[in-house]
Design a protein around this motif. Structure first.
Motif, PDB file in Angstrom:
ATOM      1  N   GLN A  83       0.962  -1.197   4.486  1.00 41.04           N
ATOM      2  CA  GLN A  83       0.318  -2.496   4.640  1.00 41.04           C
ATOM      3  C   GLN A  83       0.968  -3.255   5.785  1.00 41.04           C
ATOM      4  O   GLN A  83       2.183  -3.159   6.001  1.00 41.04           O
ATOM      5  N   ASP A  84       0.152  -4.028   6.503  1.00 45.04           N
ATOM      6  CA  ASP A  84       0.654  -4.897   7.576  1.00 45.04           C
ATOM      7  C   ASP A  84       0.205  -6.318   7.297  1.00 45.04           C
ATOM      8  O   ASP A  84      -0.986  -6.571   7.099  1.00 45.04           O
ATOM      9  N   TYR A 118       5.997   0.106   4.169  1.00 44.75           N
ATOM     10  CA  TYR A 118       5.735   1.535   4.284  1.00 44.75           C
ATOM     11  C   TYR A 118       5.078   2.081   3.016  1.00 44.75           C
ATOM     12  O   TYR A 118       5.212   1.502   1.928  1.00 44.75           O
ATOM     13  N   ALA A 119       4.367   3.186   3.169  1.00 42.22           N
ATOM     14  CA  ALA A 119       3.738   3.840   2.026  1.00 42.22           C
ATOM     15  C   ALA A 119       4.788   4.098   0.940  1.00 42.22           C
ATOM     16  O   ALA A 119       5.906   4.524   1.234  1.00 42.22           O
ATOM     17  N   GLY A 120       4.409   3.819  -0.305  1.00 37.74           N
ATOM     18  CA  GLY A 120       5.362   3.929  -1.403  1.00 37.74           C
ATOM     19  C   GLY A 120       6.016   2.618  -1.762  1.00 37.74           C
ATOM     20  O   GLY A 120       6.594   2.468  -2.838  1.00 37.74           O
ATOM     21  N   HIS A 121       5.961   1.642  -0.834  1.00 35.34           N
ATOM     22  CA  HIS A 121       6.454   0.281  -1.072  1.00 35.34           C
ATOM     23  C   HIS A 121       7.922   0.260  -1.510  1.00 35.34           C
ATOM     24  O   HIS A 121       8.316  -0.516  -2.375  1.00 35.34           O
ATOM     25  N   LYS A 122       8.736   1.103  -0.850  1.00 38.05           N
ATOM     26  CA  LYS A 122      10.169   1.113  -1.129  1.00 38.05           C
ATOM     27  C   LYS A 122      10.991   0.531   0.013  1.00 38.05           C
ATOM     28  O   LYS A 122      12.174   0.232  -0.157  1.00 38.05           O
ATOM     29  N   LYS A 123      10.367   0.377   1.177  1.00 38.45           N
ATOM     30  CA  LYS A 123      11.081  -0.177   2.322  1.00 38.45           C
ATOM     31  C   LYS A 123      10.075  -0.862   3.239  1.00 38.45           C
ATOM     32  O   LYS A 123       8.852  -0.678   3.111  1.00 38.45           O
ATOM     33  N   ALA A 124      10.601  -1.672   4.156  1.00 35.08           N
ATOM     34  CA  ALA A 124       9.727  -2.440   5.053  1.00 35.08           C
ATOM     35  C   ALA A 124      10.428  -2.677   6.378  1.00 35.08           C
ATOM     36  O   ALA A 124      11.660  -2.630   6.473  1.00 35.08           O
ATOM     37  N   SER A 125       9.616  -2.910   7.403  1.00 32.33           N
ATOM     38  CA  SER A 125      10.120  -3.372   8.697  1.00 32.33           C
ATOM     39  C   SER A 125       9.490  -4.722   9.002  1.00 32.33           C
ATOM     40  O   SER A 125       8.334  -4.965   8.652  1.00 32.33           O
ATOM     41  N   SER A 300      -0.213  -9.643  -8.100  1.00 31.73           N
ATOM     42  CA  SER A 300      -0.281  -8.190  -7.960  1.00 31.73           C
ATOM     43  C   SER A 300       0.299  -7.749  -6.619  1.00 31.73           C
ATOM     44  O   SER A 300       1.041  -6.759  -6.538  1.00 31.73           O
ATOM     45  N   PHE A 301      -0.023  -8.496  -5.564  1.00 37.53           N
ATOM     46  CA  PHE A 301       0.511  -8.189  -4.241  1.00 37.53           C
ATOM     47  C   PHE A 301       2.031  -8.304  -4.234  1.00 37.53           C
ATOM     48  O   PHE A 301       2.743  -7.418  -3.745  1.00 37.53           O
ATOM     49  N   ALA A 302       2.543  -9.399  -4.793  1.00 38.12           N
ATOM     50  CA  ALA A 302       3.992  -9.606  -4.841  1.00 38.12           C
ATOM     51  C   ALA A 302       4.669  -8.539  -5.689  1.00 38.12           C
ATOM     52  O   ALA A 302       5.770  -8.077  -5.364  1.00 38.12           O
ATOM     53  N   GLY A 303       4.008  -8.132  -6.783  1.00 37.26           N
ATOM     54  CA  GLY A 303       4.573  -7.107  -7.641  1.00 37.26           C
ATOM     55  C   GLY A 303       4.752  -5.785  -6.915  1.00 37.26           C
ATOM     56  O   GLY A 303       5.693  -5.032  -7.195  1.00 37.26           O
ATOM     57  N   GLY A 304       3.881  -5.519  -5.949  1.00 42.62           N
ATOM     58  CA  GLY A 304       4.001  -4.294  -5.165  1.00 42.62           C
ATOM     59  C   GLY A 304       5.168  -4.309  -4.198  1.00 42.62           C
ATOM     60  O   GLY A 304       5.536  -3.268  -3.653  1.00 42.62           O
ATOM     61  N   LEU A 305       5.756  -5.501  -3.989  1.00 41.69           N
ATOM     62  CA  LEU A 305       6.876  -5.625  -3.050  1.00 41.69           C
ATOM     63  C   LEU A 305       8.219  -5.813  -3.744  1.00 41.69           C
ATOM     64  O   LEU A 305       9.254  -5.869  -3.080  1.00 41.69           O
TER      65      LEU A 305
END
Length: 368
Positions: A83-84, A118-125, A300-305
């Motif tokens: 997601q971006d 990133y896919a999997g929602h375990k890390k981000a840039s 729901s969006f926040a829960g994914g992060l």
């Protein structure tokens, strides 16, 4: 033989006389009825209360229909699990922002970040875009409904001033060739109140920061910043280094990591009172795209992060260099910036070769 006059069946048909009166129900049965009605009342009251809060928080949110406004003339929607999100910090929704240095008569986006999950929602840039970066701006519709033609050279944050969220998203997509899945705008006055509701954020400064414009006065050491101090920190330019936007971005990035640590540490769900106050304040401070404009969608969006901590977030500044035509502005470094956008589009980590010396400022390590 039993005395029929004492039989419950016999007594139940009598209309008069002492012996024909109904017996009082057992206390146990009466207690059960009271408990049942009490439980029902609590359930109904709770449901009504939750419903009230749901509509109240929904009513707090502002949203912009980015998809409808931009139509089909956008980068492809790449479905690879990533997601971006374009995140802006603005002074557009409250007059209280003026005392922190707002330019008179304008609504501006002081802070702009592209959050790539990133896919999997375990890390981000996170890629921060300096507000005084000179970029091409596409044709936009102004907030007054007029056409503003495309220009080859415009300061990045002017896109928001001219056409609000829609023009800001359109400009970012033109720069990056990456479709923004979502848009989040945080009002600075609401940000200040939110930090106070969270109980402040702890940061450590290695150098003194003094800036009258942002109301900030910090000596080296560890500080628990309240809302006003936090807002001063993320908006200060003159307090660190050479006063450039690049130095301020470094402070913003350090503060965001400290904020993530604070949110994880306070245990929101163990305190309904604190949770209510934070939810009320947060929803008042946010403007979202139409796809995030209800509490359940936002939750729901926040829960994914929630699995992404400060240690899982790689934060950089868009590689830029001095603008040859204006020493007070910067321009993207073409090759390095292209590497950044291609990496995010392919859901890969940003290569170190894309960063180089463009990430170094004299504000490095001022806040940790």
């Amino acid at each position: 033989m039993a005395d029929e006059s004492r039989s419950p069946r016999a007594g139940s048909h009598r209309r008069g006389g002492k012996r024909g009166r109904r017996r009082k129900p057992p206390v146990r049965r009466k207690g059960r009825r009271i408990a049942a009605w009490s439980t029902a009342a609590v359930v109904l009251a709770t449901g009504a209360g939750l419903g009230f809060l749901y509509f109240k928080f929904n009513g707090n949110l502002h949203s912009v229909d980015i998809n409808a406004a931009l139509g089909k003339n956008r980068p492809d929607n790449v479905d690879n699990g990533s997601q971006d999100i374009l995140v802006l910090g603005s002074d557009s929704r409250a007059g209280d922002n003026g005392k922190y240095g707002r330019d008179e008569g304008t609504s501006r986006s002081d802070t702009a970040m592209i959050l790539h999950v990133y896919a999997g929602h375990k890390k981000a840039s996170v890629v921060s875009i300096p507000r005084d970066t000179i970029v091409p701006r596409p044709e936009c519709t102004t907030t007054g409904g007029k056409r503003s033609p495309a220009v080859k050279r415009a300061q990045f944050n002017e896109a928001y001033t001219i056409g609000g969220a829609v023009c800001a998203v359109k400009t970012v997509e033109a720069m990056t060739n990456i479709r923004m899945d979502h848009y989040l705008e945080v009002d600075f006055a609401g940000f200040q109140k939110l930090i106070d509701k969270l109980g402040g954020v702890e940061v450590t400064t290695t150098k003194a920061i003094h800036d009258k414009s942002s109301h900030l006065d910090l000596e080296p050491g560890t500080h628990k910043l309240d809302g006003e101090q936090s807002l001063g920190l993320v908006r200060t330019r003159k307090g660190v280094g050479d006063g450039s936007d690049l130095g301020r971005i470094k402070l913003q990035q350090a503060f965001i990591k400290a904020l993530l640590d604070q949110v994880k540490s306070i245990g929101l769900f163990t305190s309904p009172t604190k949770l209510y106050g934070i939810a009320d304040t947060a929803t008042k401070a946010l403007t979202t795209d139409r796809e995030l404009n209800t509490v359940d969608k936002l939750y729901s969006f926040a829960g994914g992060l929630k699995g992404i901590g400060s240690e899982d977030m790689h934060m950089i500044t868009l590689p830029v260099g001095a603008d040859p035509r204006d020493p007070d502005r910067v321009v993207p470094l073409p090759a390095e910036s292209e590497q950044v956008w291609k990496a995010l589009l392919a859901d890969r980590e940003i290569p170190k070769a894309a960063l180089g010396d463009s990430q170094k400022t004299d504000a490095d390590g001022v806040v940790k």
